[in-house]
Design an enzyme around this catalytic site. Structure first.
Site, PDB file in Angstrom:
ATOM      1  N   LYS A   1      23.823  -6.773  -4.159  1.00 37.90           N
ATOM      2  CA  LYS A   1      25.248  -6.924  -4.485  1.00 37.90           C
ATOM      3  C   LYS A   1      26.132  -6.286  -3.419  1.00 37.90           C
ATOM      4  CE  LYS A   1      24.141  -6.488  -9.384  1.00 37.90           C
ATOM      5  NZ  LYS A   1      24.139  -5.501 -10.456  1.00 37.90           N
TER       6      LYS A   1
ATOM      7  N   ARG B   1       0.808  -1.224   0.000  1.00 37.39           N
ATOM      8  CA  ARG B   1       0.000   0.000   0.000  1.00 37.39           C
ATOM      9  C   ARG B   1       0.837   1.268   0.000  1.00 37.39           C
ATOM     10  NH1 ARG B   1      -3.780  -1.676   2.800  1.00 37.39           N
ATOM     11  NH2 ARG B   1      -2.801  -3.710   2.895  1.00 37.39           N
ATOM     12  N   THR B   2       1.892   1.311   0.763  1.00 39.27           N
ATOM     13  CA  THR B   2       2.642   2.572   0.835  1.00 39.27           C
ATOM     14  C   THR B   2       3.298   2.872  -0.511  1.00 39.27           C
ATOM     15  OG1 THR B   2       3.052   2.173   3.173  1.00 39.27           O
ATOM     16  CG2 THR B   2       4.387   3.860   2.129  1.00 39.27           C
TER      17      THR B   2
ATOM     18  N   HIS C   1       7.637   6.419  10.510  1.00 39.15           N
ATOM     19  CA  HIS C   1       6.854   6.269   9.289  1.00 39.15           C
ATOM     20  C   HIS C   1       6.053   7.559   9.119  1.00 39.15           C
ATOM     21  CE1 HIS C   1       4.806   4.659   5.999  1.00 39.15           C
ATOM     22  NE2 HIS C   1       4.197   3.615   6.532  1.00 39.15           N
TER      23      HIS C   1
ATOM     24  N   ARG D   1      11.814   2.925   1.657  1.00 36.01           N
ATOM     25  CA  ARG D   1      11.502   2.076   2.805  1.00 36.01           C
ATOM     26  C   ARG D   1      12.654   1.104   2.978  1.00 36.01           C
ATOM     27  NH1 ARG D   1       6.001  -0.862   4.380  1.00 36.01           N
ATOM     28  NH2 ARG D   1       5.638   1.307   4.917  1.00 36.01           N
TER      29      ARG D   1
END
Lengths: 138, 305
Positions: free
Chosen positions: B80, B51-52, B129, B101
Site C-alpha cells: 500500500k 531457508r533464512t 547478509h 529481508r
C-alpha cells in the site's frame, strides 16, 4: 577590478579556482537578497589562482557543504568593515542532503523522503559513502 | 538497544562469544528451550526466501519464543506504499525483535533507525547478509577449530554475492587469513570491498578466473550462486550462470582437509556428486545457521543463561 569592501558579512577566501560558482549554488547564495560577489581567477601568491565569494550579510554558512566542496577554503567574518574572525574548514564527517545516492538498488531510490546521508570513509582520498548501501559518492 | 545490520557491528570478541553460546546450545539444547518464553520475533521478508525465514523461525521456536510472520511485500502494508520507517515503528509495537529481508540496500538500517526493538538484517539486496556470515563462521570454526591462519577461496558471483562481502569483512579481522577471489570479470568483487577491507587491512589475496588452478591452495572453498534476480539483463545472466561449476574432477588437486561451503540455495554450481564427499559442508552450514541465529536472538534480547 574593484569590488566594494563589505561592512558586515562573510568573505570566503582561498577557494580553489573554478569552484566558486559550485559553492554559490550549493550554499543557496542565489536565494539571498543582499549583495553577493563571486570573484573568479584572482591572482594568489600561494595558490596561483583562486576564487573569492563576498556576502554582504551575516548569514549562517553551511560549513558541511563548504568543507565538502573545498576544505582548504577559509571563512572571514567581517564586522564594521574589519575581520573579527577567521575560521578554518574541515572535511565534514557526515553530509546530509548535500550529495545524492545514485545506486538504483539503494533504499533512497524508492523512499524519497529519506535523507541522503554520506559518511566520510577515507579522509586522505576524500571518499564519501552512502550510509545505507555503501556506494561511493561520485 | 542493539541491532545487527552489518557483520562489522559485532567485534571479534562478540563473534567469539556468539560462537561459544551456539556451541553451548548444540551441547545443551534443553537448557535453552524456554529462554525466550513470552518473547515474539517478527520476520518481515519483503523478498522471497525460504531457508533464512524458516531458520529464524525455527531458532525462535527452539528458544521457546513465538513468531509473527510477514512473507512477501505483496501481502504486507508495503504494497500500500507504507515506508520502511513506518513499518518498523508499527511492528515494534507488536514484537520484541525483528528480522528483516528487503530487496533494497539499506532498508534494514532504516528499520533499525526507526524501530524501538532490535532489528536483524536478514539480507538487503546484494549488500549484506550478516546472519549467513554467522552460519559460515560457526561452520568454519567447527570444521577447522579456528577462524584464522587459512586460505579461503571465494568463487562465483563476488559482485552481487552479499554473503561473500560479509564473510570477507568478518574474516579480515582474524590473523593469517589470505583470500583467493575466483570469478569472471563481470562478477568481480566490488572495489569498496577489495580496497577498503582487503587492501586496507594488508591482507594477502589473489584474483583469478581459474577455479581448477586455485584449488590446490585452498583450506576453505566458498561457492556462490550466480543469481538471476541480481541482473538487469537476462542475456548476461544466461551467459554467466554456468561459469563456475564444482565437479569431482575439479576437486582432484584439492586438499583432503578442504571444507566446501555454500550459502544455498544451490542451482547447479556444485555437482550433486560432491554431496557425499566428506569435504562438503553446505548442509551442516544450514544447521549451524539456526544455532547462530539462536545465539544472536539471545544476545540482542539481552538474555544470558
Amino acid at each position: 577590478m574593484n569590488i566594494d569592501a563589505i561592512k558586515n558579512g562573510i568573505v570566503i577566501d582561498h577557494i580553489a579556482a573554478g569552484k566558486g560558482m559550485e559553492l554559490y549554488h550549493l550554499l543557496g547564495l542565489d536565494n539571498l537578497d543582499c549583495s553577493v560577489a563571486i570573484i573568479k581567477n584572482v591572482n594568489s601568491r600561494k595558490m596561483g589562482k583562486k576564487d573569492i565569494i563576498k556576502i554582504d550579510a551575516a548569514i549562517d554558512v553551511d560549513m558541511d557543504i563548504l568543507g565538502y566542496v573545498d576544505p582548504d577554503a577559509t571563512i572571514n567574518i567581517i564586522r564594521d568593515g574589519k575581520r573579527v574572525e577567521k575560521r578554518k574548514i574541515n572535511l565534514p564527517e557526515m553530509l546530509t542532503n548535500v550529495i545524492f545516492c545514485k545506486n538504483p538498488r539503494c533504499i533512497t531510490a524508492t523512499e524519497q523522503e529519506l535523507p541522503h546521508v554520506f559518511k566520510l570513509a577515507d579522509r586522505e582520498k576524500r571518499v564519501y559513502r552512502c550510509i545505507y548501501c555503501d556506494t561511493n559518492a561520485k | 538497544m542493539r541491532s545487527l545490520i552489518n557483520i562489522l557491528d559485532l567485534s571479534t570478541d562478540e563473534l567469539d562469544e556468539l560462537i561459544a553460546v551456539a556451541m553451548d546450545i548444540i551441547n545443551n539444547p534443553a537448557k535453552y528451550s524456554e529462554a525466550c518464553k513470552g518473547k515474539k520475533l517478527a520476520t518481515l521478508f519483503f523478498e522471497p526466501s525460504t531457508r533464512t525465514r524458516l531458520s529464524f523461525e525455527a531458532a525462535m521456536y527452539e528458544l521457546g519464543g513465538n513468531v509473527l510472520s510477514v512473507a512477501g511485500a505483496d501481502t504486507s502494508s508495503a504494497a500500500k506504499g507504507e515506508s520502511v520507517a513506518d513499518t518498523a515503528k508499527v511492528i515494534s509495537c507488536y514484537a520484541d525483535i525483528i528480522a528483516m529481508r528487503h530487496s533494497k540496500e539499506g532498508a534494514p538500517l532504516v528499520a533499525a533507525m526507526n524501530a524501538t526493538v532490535p532489528v536483524i538484517n536478514a539480507g538487503d539486496g546484494g549488500h549484506n547478509h550478516p546472519t549467513q556470515t554467522l552460519a559460515d563462521l560457526l561452520t568454519i570454526y567447527r570444521e577447522k577449530g579456528r577462524l584464522g591462519n587459512m586460505t579461503v577461496g571465494l568463487c562465483g558471483d563476488l559482485k552481487f554475492g552479499r554473503t561473500v562481502h560479509s564473510l570477507i569483512a568478518a574474516l579480515s579481522r582474524y590473523e593469517g587469513i589470505s583470500f583467493v577471489l575466483i570469478s569472471p570479470e563481470e562478477l568481480k568483487l566490488p572495489e569498496y570491498v577489495e580496497n577498503d577491507i582487503i587492501v586496507k587491512n594488508g591482507i594477502d589475496y589473489t584474483v583469478t578466473s581459474d577455479l581448477t588452478e586455485a584449488m590446490r591452495k585452498l583450506d576453505i572453498l566458498y561457492m556462490t550462486r550466480v543469481q538471476r534476480e541480481r541482473f538487469f539483463n537476462e542475456e548476461d545472466y544466461l551467459r554467466l550462470k554456468d561459469s563456475y561449476i564444482l565437479t569431482p574432477e575439479k576437486l582432484e588437486n584439492a586438499k583432503e582437509s578442504l571444507s566446501i561451503l555454500h550459502p544455498l540455495p544451490r542451482v547447479n554450481e556444485i555437482s550433486v556428486a560432491i554431496d557425499n564427499d566428506p569435504r562438503a559442508c553446505y548442509f551442516k552450514q544450514v544447521l549451524n545457521g539456526k544455532f547462530m541465529r539462536m545465539a544472536l536472538i539471545l544476545k540482542l534480547l539481552g538474555i544470558k543463561l
